[in-house]
Design an enzyme around this catalytic site. Structure first.
Site, short mmCIF file in Angstrom:
data_model
loop_
_atom_site.label_atom_id
_atom_site.label_comp_id
_atom_site.label_asym_id
_atom_site.label_seq_id
_atom_site.Cartn_x
_atom_site.Cartn_y
_atom_site.Cartn_z
N ASP A 220 32.23 62.97 39.49
CA ASP A 220 31.17 63.95 39.22
C ASP A 220 31.44 65.36 39.74
OD1 ASP A 220 30.02 61.66 38.27
OD2 ASP A 220 28.31 61.65 39.62
N ASP B 92 28.22 62.44 35.33
CA ASP B 92 26.79 62.19 35.16
C ASP B 92 26.39 62.71 33.79
OD1 ASP B 92 25.60 60.81 37.23
OD2 ASP B 92 24.39 62.48 37.92
N HIS C 187 22.98 62.51 31.81
CA HIS C 187 21.59 62.08 31.68
C HIS C 187 20.94 62.56 30.39
CE1 HIS C 187 21.63 60.49 35.67
NE2 HIS C 187 21.76 61.65 36.27
N HIS D 138 15.05 62.04 31.92
CA HIS D 138 15.59 60.80 32.50
C HIS D 138 14.68 60.26 33.60
CE1 HIS D 138 18.50 58.20 34.67
NE2 HIS D 138 18.97 58.01 33.45
N HIS E 252 19.00 67.44 36.11
CA HIS E 252 20.39 67.85 36.28
C HIS E 252 21.30 67.10 35.32
CE1 HIS E 252 20.20 64.14 38.65
NE2 HIS E 252 21.52 64.06 38.52
N LYS F 58 28.04 58.16 32.97
CA LYS F 58 27.08 57.25 33.58
C LYS F 58 25.70 57.91 33.65
CE LYS F 58 28.88 58.58 38.12
NZ LYS F 58 27.67 59.22 38.66
N CYS G 266 27.04 58.83 44.69
CA CYS G 266 27.94 58.32 43.65
C CYS G 266 29.31 57.92 44.18
CB CYS G 266 28.06 59.35 42.53
SG CYS G 266 26.47 59.62 41.69
#
Length: 238
Positions: free
Chosen positions: A41, A79, A81, A85, A114, A139, A184
């Protein structure tokens, strides 16, 4: 120390790579063909000016860039999203960022919006130089479930497929870097151990959020799971 001495001895004999362990040269770890660097990330959202900026996040980039040439295998995570989310505080009436909520899979820290799919905020930093990266694992793309780990989503059941990919490639050892150490990175490292990989976290190539003592707690949990804590200087990069 006994294990380290054993690894050094097998490296001298030319056996370490065959056993799936990284070789040790002049006191440093030399990643081989059976090792992978996982870069977690390193995205604009977690860097200076991002929607969930982590203090010092930008500092990991030159460290990772220096490490990258030592690795034949690199995996990058992102990440990714959906808008609205379930992990966003804005999706829960009356909730503020960094509070918690109970979701179907357990307690969830609620974050500012974010890394929304397709936005510049979600893009991997252009300053990151990992030319041998072969795979991006996205993810947190299921609207109702977060995913800190690169291996499993937050229900600890839904696999991302990364473990199978690495095992199919013959990878035995992973070195985890990136953001954030206490979320993470930690979940990725612990799930790597659970999946059977020898696992190192390169501390100075990570930065943490440290939410209510979460950084110290994460290191304690990682150590208990058998994750090894090292520095970038422990890796032979030349």
């Amino acid at each position: 120390m006994q294990r380290r001495s054993l690894l050094k001895s097998t490296a001298v004999l030319g056996l370490a790579g065959g056993l799936g362990w990284p070789a040790f040269a002049a006191g440093k770890i030399k990643p081989g063909a059976k090792a992978a660097l996982i870069v977690v990330d390193v995205q604009n959202c977690f860097l200076d000016g991002g929607t969930l900026a982590v203090k010092g996040g930008n500092e990991v980039i030159p460290v990772i860039n220096t490490l990258a040439p030592a690795f034949e295998n690199i995996v990058v995570t992102q990440d990714w999203h959906t808008a609205g989310h379930a992990s966003f505080a804005s999706a829960h009436d009356g909730k503020k960022p960094f509070e918690t909520a109970k979701l179907s899979y357990g307690q969830q820290v609620l974050w500012p919006d974010h890394c929304v799919q397709g936005t510049e905020d979600a893009a991997v930093s252009k300053e990151l130089k990992v030319p041998t990266a072969q795979l991006i694992i996205r993810k947190g793309f299921h609207k109702d479930m977060d995913s800190y780990s690169a291996f499993e989503e937050a229900d600890h059941k839904t696999a991302t497929g990364l473990a199978g990919y690495l095992k199919a490639r013959g990878i035995k050892t992973v070195f985890v870097t990136g953001i954030a150490t206490d979320f993470c990175v930690a979940w990725t490292a612990m799930d790597a151990r659970k999946a059977g990989f020898q696992t190192y976290v390169i501390e100075d190539a990570t930065r943490g959020i440290d939410l209510n003592g979460s950084l110290a707690a994460a290191w304690k949990q990682m150590t208990a799971k058998g994750v090894k804590r090292i520095q970038s200087a422990d890796i032979a990069t030349a």
